[in-house]
Scaffold this motif. Structure first.
Motif, short mmCIF file in Angstrom:
data_model
loop_
_atom_site.label_atom_id
_atom_site.label_comp_id
_atom_site.label_asym_id
_atom_site.label_seq_id
_atom_site.Cartn_x
_atom_site.Cartn_y
_atom_site.Cartn_z
N GLN A 73 0.86 -1.19 0.00
CA GLN A 73 0.00 0.00 0.00
C GLN A 73 0.89 1.23 0.00
OE1 GLN A 73 -2.77 0.00 3.29
NE2 GLN A 73 -4.44 -0.74 2.01
N HIS A 82 0.87 5.62 -0.28
CA HIS A 82 0.16 6.91 -0.34
C HIS A 82 0.93 7.75 -1.34
CE1 HIS A 82 -1.63 10.61 1.86
NE2 HIS A 82 -2.52 10.07 1.04
N TYR A 83 0.36 7.86 -2.54
CA TYR A 83 1.12 8.39 -3.68
C TYR A 83 0.58 9.74 -4.12
CZ TYR A 83 3.85 8.27 -7.99
OH TYR A 83 4.74 8.55 -9.00
N PRO A 109 -3.03 13.43 -3.27
CA PRO A 109 -2.46 12.13 -2.87
C PRO A 109 -3.55 11.14 -2.48
CG PRO A 109 -1.23 13.93 -1.87
CD PRO A 109 -2.45 14.54 -2.51
N GLU A 110 -3.35 9.88 -2.85
CA GLU A 110 -4.33 8.85 -2.51
C GLU A 110 -3.62 7.52 -2.27
OE1 GLU A 110 -5.63 7.33 -6.98
OE2 GLU A 110 -6.95 8.72 -5.90
N TRP A 111 -4.29 6.65 -1.52
CA TRP A 111 -3.75 5.33 -1.23
C TRP A 111 -4.02 4.39 -2.40
CZ3 TRP A 111 -0.54 3.97 2.60
CH2 TRP A 111 -0.43 4.83 3.69
N ARG A 112 -3.01 3.59 -2.73
CA ARG A 112 -3.14 2.61 -3.79
C ARG A 112 -2.53 1.29 -3.31
NH1 ARG A 112 -1.64 6.31 -9.06
NH2 ARG A 112 -2.16 8.31 -8.12
N THR A 113 -3.12 0.19 -3.70
CA THR A 113 -2.58 -1.12 -3.40
C THR A 113 -2.01 -1.70 -4.69
OG1 THR A 113 -4.17 -1.49 -1.61
CG2 THR A 113 -3.07 -3.43 -2.54
N ILE A 132 6.17 8.94 -3.12
CA ILE A 132 5.49 8.05 -2.18
C ILE A 132 5.59 8.69 -0.79
CG2 ILE A 132 5.46 5.77 -1.12
CD1 ILE A 132 6.59 4.62 -3.68
N ALA A 187 3.93 7.58 2.00
CA ALA A 187 3.91 6.55 3.04
C ALA A 187 3.76 5.20 2.35
CB ALA A 187 2.76 6.78 4.03
#
Length: 323
Positions: free
Chosen positions: A161, A163-164, A171-175, A206, A208
Motif C-alpha cells: 500500500q 500513499h502516492y 495524494p491517494e492510497w493505492r494497493t 510516495i 507513506a
C-alpha cells in the motif's frame, strides 16, 4: 544495528591502523561515548583492541589480526571498488550498507592487491555531484522508512500500500503488486502492477508505504531491464505530447536532445544552425526546455509556444528595466 557498527569499527581500525575516538565517531556517525562503549564490548569479546596514550594516540588492533579473501584478483577487486563509488544505492536507502560492504572488501583483500586496487579506484570517478559548470546533481530525497518498507515488499513478494502524490493530483492510497526497483540518474522508481496493469511510481512521490501480508500477484522471474525499456517506450509515445519545430545552435544540440522525448527530423540550415523536429511530454515541458537554451534556440512552431516564450522574456525584461 550495533553488531554492524562493531564490525565497521574493527574494519576501520584494520584499514587505518590507529584512530582516535573522535575520528571513529565521525566515521560511524555516533558519539564518542558510544565509541568507547563499543571498544569495551569488543575487548570483552576477545578482539585485541588497545588504547595508545598521548597526543597522537587512539585505538588500534594488535598486528596480524586480519583475514584474507584469496578468491579475488586485482581486476575483480577494482571492479567492486569502482562499483561502490556509484550513488545509485542512495536512491534505495542502501548507502551506508554499500559503504560498509566496500570497507569489508578492502579489508579482506590480500596485501598484494589492497594498495594497488584502492589506488587505482581513486583514479576513477563515477557520477560526481556536480558537472563542469558546477551545476549540482541533486539526488531525490526519500525517507529511509519508506524505502525500507518498499524494499521489504519487493523482496518478500507481498502486496504494497502506498500513499502516492501524482503530479497535479491529490495524494491517494493505492494497493499495488511490486515488481522491482530501478534507479536512473539518482531517481528511484518502483515498477509494479495495479489490477493487472503496468504502473511506474517515482519513489520521491510516495508519502507513506505499508507492506501487506497478502502475496503479490507477479511472475516468479523478471527481466527488469526489458520491463523498464518497454515502459519507457510507452511513456515517450503516450500522453499529451507536443511536437516542436526548432532552430538550434549546433553547440547546444545535445542540451536539446537530452531534454526532448524524441527527435523526429533533423537538417542543417544555410547559416549552420540545425532545424529539428522534436517532441516533448507536454506544453510545460516544451516551454521549460526551450527557455533553458536562451538565445541559442528558436521555436518556429507551434505559435502558442513562441507566444509563451516571448511573454516570459518580456516579463523578465520588464522586471529588470532601468527606472
Amino acid at each position: 544495528m550495533r553488531a554492524d557498527r562493531l564490525v565497521s569499527l574493527v574494519l576501520l581500525l584494520r584499514q587505518h591502523g590507529r584512530l582516535s575516538a573522535a575520528a571513529l565517531a565521525r566515521e560511524l556517525e555516533v558519539s564518542t561515548r558510544t565509541v568507547l562503549r563499543d571498544i569495551e564490548a569488543l575487548s570483552a569479546a576477545g578482539v585485541p583492541v588497545y588504547a595508545e596514550r598521548g597526543r597522537h594516540g587512539g585505538f588500534a588492533l594488535l598486528p596480524g589480526f586480519r583475514t584474507e579473501l584469496t578468491g579475488l584478483n586485482h581486476d575483480e577487486a577494482l571492479a567492486l571498488l569502482v562499483a561502490g563509488s556509484r550513488r545509485g544505492a542512495q536512491a534505495f536507502g542502501l548507502g551506508s550498507a554499500l559503504a560498509s560492504a566496500m570497507l569489508k572488501v578492502v579489508d579482506a583483500l590480500p596485501e598484494s592487491y589492497r594498495d594497488t586496487a584502492a589506488g587505482a579506484a581513486e583514479r576513477l570517478l563515477i557520477d560526481p555531484e556536480t558537472d563542469l559548470l558546477s551545476r549540482r546533481l541533486v539526488a531525490e530525497e526519500v525517507p529511509d522508512a519508506i524505502v525500507a518498507e518498499v524494499l521489504r515488499a519487493v523482496f518478500a513478494g507481498h502486496k504494497l500500500q502506498i500513499h502516492y502524490a501524482a503530479v497535479d493530483q491529490t495524494p491517494e492510497w493505492r494497493t499495488v503488486d511490486p515488481i522491482g526497483l530501478v534507479t536512473v540518474r539518482d531517481r528511484g522508481y518502483l515498477l509494479a502492477t495495479k489490477s493487472g496493469a503496468d504502473r511506474t511510481y517515482r519513489l520521491s512521490r510516495i508519502l507513506a508505504a505499508k507492506r501487506l501480508a497478502e502475496p503479490a500477484q507477479r511472475p516468479d522471474r523478471v527481466d527488469l531491464g526489458r520491463a523498464w525499456q518497454e515502459r519507457s517506450t510507452r511513456f515517450r509515445t503516450g500522453g499529451d505530447q507536443v511536437a516542436v519545430l526548432v532552430r538550434v545552435d549546433p553547440a547546444r544540440r545535445e542540451d536539446l536532445v537530452s531534454t526532448a522525448l524524441a527527435v523526429r527530423a533533423e537538417e542543417s540550415d544555410p547559416d549552420g544552425w540545425l532545424r529539428m523536429e522534436v517532441t516533448f511530454q507536454d506544453p510545460r515541458h516544451a516551454e521549460w526546455a526551450l527557455w533553458q537554451l536562451t538565445t541559442n534556440a528558436e521555436a518556429l512552431t507551434p505559435q502558442w509556444l513562441r507566444n509563451s516564450l516571448r511573454n516570459r522574456a518580456a516579463a523578465i525584461a520588464t522586471r529588470y528595466a532601468v527606472s
